[in-house]
Design a protein around this motif. Structure first.
Motif, PDB file in Angstrom:
ATOM      1  N   TRP A  79       0.814  -1.212   0.000  1.00  0.00           N
ATOM      2  CA  TRP A  79       0.000   0.000   0.000  1.00  0.00           C
ATOM      3  C   TRP A  79       0.850   1.265   0.000  1.00  0.00           C
ATOM      4  CZ3 TRP A  79       0.000   3.911   3.577  1.00  0.00           C
ATOM      5  CH2 TRP A  79       0.614   3.662   4.800  1.00  0.00           C
ATOM      6  N   LEU A  80       1.932   1.300   0.798  1.00  0.00           N
ATOM      7  CA  LEU A  80       2.732   2.511   0.883  1.00  0.00           C
ATOM      8  C   LEU A  80       3.489   2.756  -0.425  1.00  0.00           C
ATOM      9  CD1 LEU A  80       4.502   4.016   3.866  1.00  0.00           C
ATOM     10  CD2 LEU A  80       5.835   3.771   1.779  1.00  0.00           C
ATOM     11  N   GLY A  81       4.038   1.682  -0.999  1.00  0.00           N
ATOM     12  CA  GLY A  81       4.717   1.830  -2.278  1.00  0.00           C
ATOM     13  C   GLY A  81       3.771   2.299  -3.370  1.00  0.00           C
ATOM     14  N   THR A  82       2.512   1.828  -3.312  1.00  0.00           N
ATOM     15  CA  THR A  82       1.528   2.218  -4.332  1.00  0.00           C
ATOM     16  C   THR A  82       1.185   3.693  -4.240  1.00  0.00           C
ATOM     17  OG1 THR A  82       0.580  -0.018  -4.277  1.00  0.00           O
ATOM     18  CG2 THR A  82      -0.758   1.724  -5.270  1.00  0.00           C
ATOM     19  N   ILE A  83       0.899   4.185  -3.031  1.00  0.00           N
ATOM     20  CA  ILE A  83       0.526   5.606  -2.920  1.00  0.00           C
ATOM     21  C   ILE A  83       1.715   6.510  -3.235  1.00  0.00           C
ATOM     22  CG2 ILE A  83      -1.316   5.140  -1.252  1.00  0.00           C
ATOM     23  CD1 ILE A  83       0.534   6.391   0.925  1.00  0.00           C
ATOM     24  N   ALA A  84       2.936   6.041  -2.917  1.00  0.00           N
ATOM     25  CA  ALA A  84       4.125   6.848  -3.201  1.00  0.00           C
ATOM     26  C   ALA A  84       4.356   6.947  -4.709  1.00  0.00           C
ATOM     27  CB  ALA A  84       5.351   6.253  -2.511  1.00  0.00           C
ATOM     28  N   ARG A  85       4.180   5.839  -5.430  1.00  0.00           N
ATOM     29  CA  ARG A  85       4.374   5.862  -6.879  1.00  0.00           C
ATOM     30  C   ARG A  85       3.278   6.669  -7.574  1.00  0.00           C
ATOM     31  NH1 ARG A  85       3.691   1.084  -9.000  1.00  0.00           N
ATOM     32  NH2 ARG A  85       3.151  -0.074  -7.118  1.00  0.00           N
ATOM     33  N   ILE A  86       2.049   6.613  -7.059  1.00  0.00           N
ATOM     34  CA  ILE A  86       0.965   7.439  -7.614  1.00  0.00           C
ATOM     35  C   ILE A  86       1.299   8.912  -7.428  1.00  0.00           C
ATOM     36  CG2 ILE A  86      -1.440   8.145  -7.291  1.00  0.00           C
ATOM     37  CD1 ILE A  86      -2.098   5.207  -6.681  1.00  0.00           C
ATOM     38  N   PHE A  87       1.823   9.243  -6.252  1.00  0.00           N
ATOM     39  CA  PHE A  87       2.187  10.640  -6.016  1.00  0.00           C
ATOM     40  C   PHE A  87       3.307  11.065  -6.956  1.00  0.00           C
ATOM     41  CE2 PHE A  87       4.706  14.018  -4.180  1.00  0.00           C
ATOM     42  CZ  PHE A  87       3.737  14.948  -3.820  1.00  0.00           C
ATOM     43  N   HIS A  88       4.323  10.237  -7.112  1.00  0.00           N
ATOM     44  CA  HIS A  88       5.453  10.581  -7.975  1.00  0.00           C
ATOM     45  C   HIS A  88       4.990  10.832  -9.410  1.00  0.00           C
ATOM     46  CE1 HIS A  88       9.686  10.640  -9.191  1.00  0.00           C
ATOM     47  NE2 HIS A  88       9.297   9.979 -10.275  1.00  0.00           N
ATOM     48  N   GLN A  89       3.984  10.094  -9.841  1.00  0.00           N
ATOM     49  CA  GLN A  89       3.505  10.225 -11.213  1.00  0.00           C
ATOM     50  C   GLN A  89       2.494  11.352 -11.376  1.00  0.00           C
ATOM     51  OE1 GLN A  89       4.760   8.751 -13.685  1.00  0.00           O
ATOM     52  NE2 GLN A  89       3.312   7.980 -15.207  1.00  0.00           N
ATOM     53  N   TYR A  90       1.514  11.409 -10.473  1.00  0.00           N
ATOM     54  CA  TYR A  90       0.379  12.314 -10.670  1.00  0.00           C
ATOM     55  C   TYR A  90       0.174  13.342  -9.550  1.00  0.00           C
ATOM     56  CZ  TYR A  90      -0.833   9.075 -14.408  1.00  0.00           C
ATOM     57  OH  TYR A  90      -0.796   8.301 -15.544  1.00  0.00           O
ATOM     58  N   GLY A  91       1.022  13.315  -8.530  1.00  0.00           N
ATOM     59  CA  GLY A  91       0.937  14.331  -7.493  1.00  0.00           C
ATOM     60  C   GLY A  91      -0.258  14.202  -6.583  1.00  0.00           C
ATOM     61  N   MET A  92      -0.855  13.012  -6.512  1.00  0.00           N
ATOM     62  CA  MET A  92      -2.047  12.807  -5.682  1.00  0.00           C
ATOM     63  C   MET A  92      -1.653  12.215  -4.335  1.00  0.00           C
ATOM     64  SD  MET A  92      -4.471  11.123  -8.617  1.00  0.00           S
ATOM     65  CE  MET A  92      -5.752  10.751  -7.420  1.00  0.00           C
ATOM     66  N   ARG A  93      -2.060  12.879  -3.259  1.00  0.00           N
ATOM     67  CA  ARG A  93      -1.875  12.318  -1.912  1.00  0.00           C
ATOM     68  C   ARG A  93      -3.087  11.458  -1.588  1.00  0.00           C
ATOM     69  NH1 ARG A  93      -0.690  17.480  -0.687  1.00  0.00           N
ATOM     70  NH2 ARG A  93      -2.572  17.718   0.566  1.00  0.00           N
ATOM     71  N   ILE A  94      -2.859  10.161  -1.426  1.00  0.00           N
ATOM     72  CA  ILE A  94      -3.928   9.234  -1.055  1.00  0.00           C
ATOM     73  C   ILE A  94      -3.558   8.631   0.288  1.00  0.00           C
ATOM     74  CG2 ILE A  94      -5.235   7.181  -1.715  1.00  0.00           C
ATOM     75  CD1 ILE A  94      -4.488   7.786  -4.636  1.00  0.00           C
ATOM     76  N   LEU A  95      -4.448   8.710   1.250  1.00  0.00           N
ATOM     77  CA  LEU A  95      -4.237   8.368   2.657  1.00  0.00           C
ATOM     78  C   LEU A  95      -3.357   9.427   3.327  1.00  0.00           C
ATOM     79  CD1 LEU A  95      -3.690   4.484   2.472  1.00  0.00           C
ATOM     80  CD2 LEU A  95      -5.784   5.713   3.026  1.00  0.00           C
ATOM     81  N   PHE A  96      -2.114   9.561   2.870  1.00  0.00           N
ATOM     82  CA  PHE A  96      -1.256  10.660   3.310  1.00  0.00           C
ATOM     83  C   PHE A  96      -0.109  10.743   2.320  1.00  0.00           C
ATOM     84  CE2 PHE A  96       1.718   7.576   4.507  1.00  0.00           C
ATOM     85  CZ  PHE A  96       2.768   8.062   5.284  1.00  0.00           C
TER      86      PHE A  96
END
Length: 698
Positions: free
Chosen positions: A161-178
């Motif tokens: 989960w943490l790797g997924t939200i971090a990669r989403i942020f790196h790509q699209y700048g979206m903070r999900i959960l934190f």
């Protein structure tokens, strides 16, 4: 004049502006006929809103606004609320609609054309048809698989989960959960810093997730989740319903860590500098901050960063521990695709308005700049600048005085004078922005709304990562366009929306200055006072986070603050008791801003009396059909700035979430604290609008 005639006359101006052919009438003509027409229309509008049978000393809001809700009923118009700012917003939207729907013209820059392409792609969203679902599923596939789509084949052991939200942020700048954010450093606004912070919540406020009064909004949002899962991802109805409930329950659980908006905690209190090692020690292994930063930013981060709202991360740790991975995965991927989802409307008008909102969300600075270049009025800019200088001069005199603000100690007062001197008022026209640089490598085209949003997010995220090694840029208000002034502590600047430059809503050459000072000057004064309340005092003259008040002045402010807490805590709005709030910054700003605007108006008025030609200016300060003095018109104008009607179903949400007091009580609370108001309307001492105890700070 009967009510029907008043109503008709009051809408003459609107009819002329909105319905007449472009060359039928020019309201900017400098002719006696046009001047008189404008004055009569404004007079009739003011009169139509009033209920002059009400005793102004018993209920000044009902006196000034008693007929407003009948003329501008929110329920009848099918809107949440009506009021002056909503009217200005509608006028602005009409102009933006015309601007975006006009084929390329001489005003258009290459960036304007791209903004128009984005708007067009939103209008043509139905053309995506069945490919919409595939595009969203490809977005999910960039980062993994979504359990609700995979069923029993989804492997929990493969999900990070943490790797997924971090990669989403790196790509699209979206903070999900934190996640992380790169923005201006609170301690030094010339540089940027990294923040660990919470996600953006669709319902925004903690009270929207936990209060019984706001349950209906959670239910509507849960149904929206279900609808998106069904319509855009093809999930079967019962599974979509069950999943939507799980995701809503998780979001409510996460929201327990949000700050209660009634606590009045400020950014400086919530954002604390710590080392990455400190954060790692606090939250590892559940929240691996070091890994999150590396994957999100794309480089190792050492040294100090900011943590925003510690209680959110503490709550998140517990939520992660007790939430099934399947639910976490569904939530993360739903939040990912939600940013790309736009439900088309079968109503063309609604579709256009929805697409304007989205265009403003993605391109707020561009829309303001396009608006200003097409509809700017240099004269209004000069008038606002003159008003601003007079407000600053007036407040400076109060700070210089030995008696006016004697609760502030002299050393602190000297620093306040320096801060006031440095404070600026800026119109959000963005004429110095380098939009060519901001749009580098962006190529928005045709009907592909999803691809256009993807390109925008890719570009903005890359630019945000690059900010870490660049000087800080100017702080923006928010993604959304505002329709009232806003004080930005980090800039020590009041930002003024370009929409307020539109003539006739608030100001015109032929309106009494009393009306303009009662409305616009009071709004600007409100924001000026924010620079010196319990929030604004945390920022120095340069806009850096710094505590520059002495302890005695802080103690004196707190005593005055408690008076406002007692006063406003007694108010009831449509049967709903107002929540007790520790911070009274909005009420203090309402009171101080109005009082500052009135003092500035009196200064202007007295200066006109001393001029040889001053009588000409003062001749227009009353309105022939209204039996009120210029100073009384100031207070009527102030009250009518807040005339409104709210859909009954929205009132509980308003009380739960808005840090501003409901508009009716803003008027009553502010004016009942003012001696000058009581004097001008001859209100008996001890009456509702002239109570024995008054709360005054500024």
């Amino acid at each position: 004049m009967n009510l029907l005639n008043i109503f008709i006359t009051a809408h003459v101006l609107t009819a002329l502006v909105l319905a007449a052919p472009p060359n039928a009438v020019n309201l900017n003509q400098d002719t006696p006929y046009i001047k008189e027409l404008l004055r009569q229309a404004k007079t009739a509008e003011i009169e139509s809103f009033m209920d002059q049978n009400i005793d102004p000393c018993s209920d000044f809001y009902s006196f000034a606004c008693g007929n407003y809700d009948r003329i501008n009923s929110a329920s009848n118009l099918g809107v949440i609320s009506t009021g002056l700012l909503e009217t200005i917003a509608k006028g602005s939207v009409r102009k933006i609609l015309k601007m975006l729907n006009t084929a390329h013209d001489d005003y258009d820059t290459p960036e304007d054309i791209q903004v128009k392409h984005f708007y067009e792609s939103c209008l043509r969203i139905k053309e995506l048809n069945s490919t919409y679902s595939e595009k969203l599923k490809r977005l999910i596939a960039e980062f993994g698989t979504m359990p609700v789509l995979e069923g029993s084949s989804w492997q929990e052991s493969d999900f990070d989960w943490l790797g997924t939200i971090a990669r989403i942020f790196h790509q699209y700048g979206m903070r999900i959960l934190f996640g992380t954010e790169v923005t201006v450093n609170l301690a030094n606004n010339t540089e940027n810093a990294i923040y660990i912070t919470q996600q953006v919540f669709p319902l925004e406020y903690r009270s929207m997730y936990i209060d019984n009064e706001t349950l209906t909004y959670r239910q509507k949002y849960q149904y929206k989740i279900q609808s998106i899962l069904q319509s855009f991802l093809g999930v079967q109805a019962e599974l979509a319903r069950q999943t939507a409930k799980e995701l809503m329950d998780l979001e409510v659980d996460l929201a327990q860590g949000l700050v209660d908006e009634n606590d009045g905690l400020e950014l400086g209190e919530l954002a604390k500098q710590l080392t990455v090692a400190d954060l790692q020690e606090s939250y590892s292994p559940t929240l691996d901050i070091d890994r999150l930063l590396f994957l999100s930013i794309g480089e190792r981060v050492s040294g100090q960063i900011y943590e925003y709202n510690k209680q959110y991360q503490e709550n998140l740790v517990e939520v992660i521990k007790r939430t099934p991975k399947r639910t976490l995965a569904n939530y993360i991927f739903f939040r990912l695709i939600r940013a790309f989802v736009k439900t088309p409307s079968d109503n063309p008008k609604k579709q256009k308005n929805d697409c304007i909102d989205l265009t403003k969300k993605f391109f707020p600075k561009n829309i303001d700049n396009m608006f200003y270049r097409r509809y700017n009025n240099d004269k209004s800019s000069r008038e606002i600048d003159n008003m601003w200088r007079l407000l600053k001069t007036t407040f400076n005199e109060s700070l210089q005085s030995s008696s006016a603000l004697d609760w502030i100690e002299r050393p602190t007062r000297d620093l306040a004078i320096a801060k006031l001197e440095a404070m600026k008022l800026e119109i959000n026209k963005y004429d110095s922005n380098n939009f060519t640089e901001e749009f580098a490598n962006l190529n928005l085209q045709g009907p592909d709304y999803v691809e256009n949003v993807r390109q925008i997010m890719l570009l903005r995220t890359r630019q945000m990562r690059e900010m870490l090694h660049k000087p800080a840029k100017k702080v923006e208000i928010s993604e959304d366009i505002s329709f009232s002034p806003c004080y930005i502590g980090l800039l020590n600047t009041i930002q003024m929306p370009v929409a307020l430059l539109m003539p006739f809503y608030i100001w015109s050459d032929v309106y009494p200055n009393a009306l303009v000072f009662g409305s616009l000057a009071s709004m600007i004064g409100h924001e000026l006072i924010h620079g010196f309340d319990d929030s604004g005092r945390g920022y120095d003259a340069k806009g850096n986070l710094k505590d520059w008040w002495d302890e005695k002045s802080i103690s004196n402010f707190a005593k005055g603050q408690k008076c406002f807490t007692r006063q406003y805590g007694k108010y009831v709005y449509d049967g709903i008791q107002l929540k007790e709030s520790t911070s009274q910054s909005e009420n203090i700003a309402d009171n101080g801003g109005m009082r500052l605007a009135y003092t500035a108006y009196r200064k202007w008025y007295d200066n006109q009396l001393a001029l040889p030609v001053g009588s000409q200016a003062l001749a227009k300060e009353t309105l022939s059909n209204l039996p009120y003095t210029a100073k009384q018109l100031f207070f009527i104008s102030f009250a009518q700035t807040w005339c409104n009607d709210v859909d009954p179903k929205e009132k509980a949400r308003l009380v739960s979430t808005d840090t501003h007091t409901p508009d009716k009580l803003r008027v009553i609370g502010t004016l009942s604290n003012d001696y000058e108001f009581a004097k001008e309307f001859n209100c008996p001492f001890g009456s509702t609008m002239n109570p024995r105890e008054k709360c005054i700070l500024y």
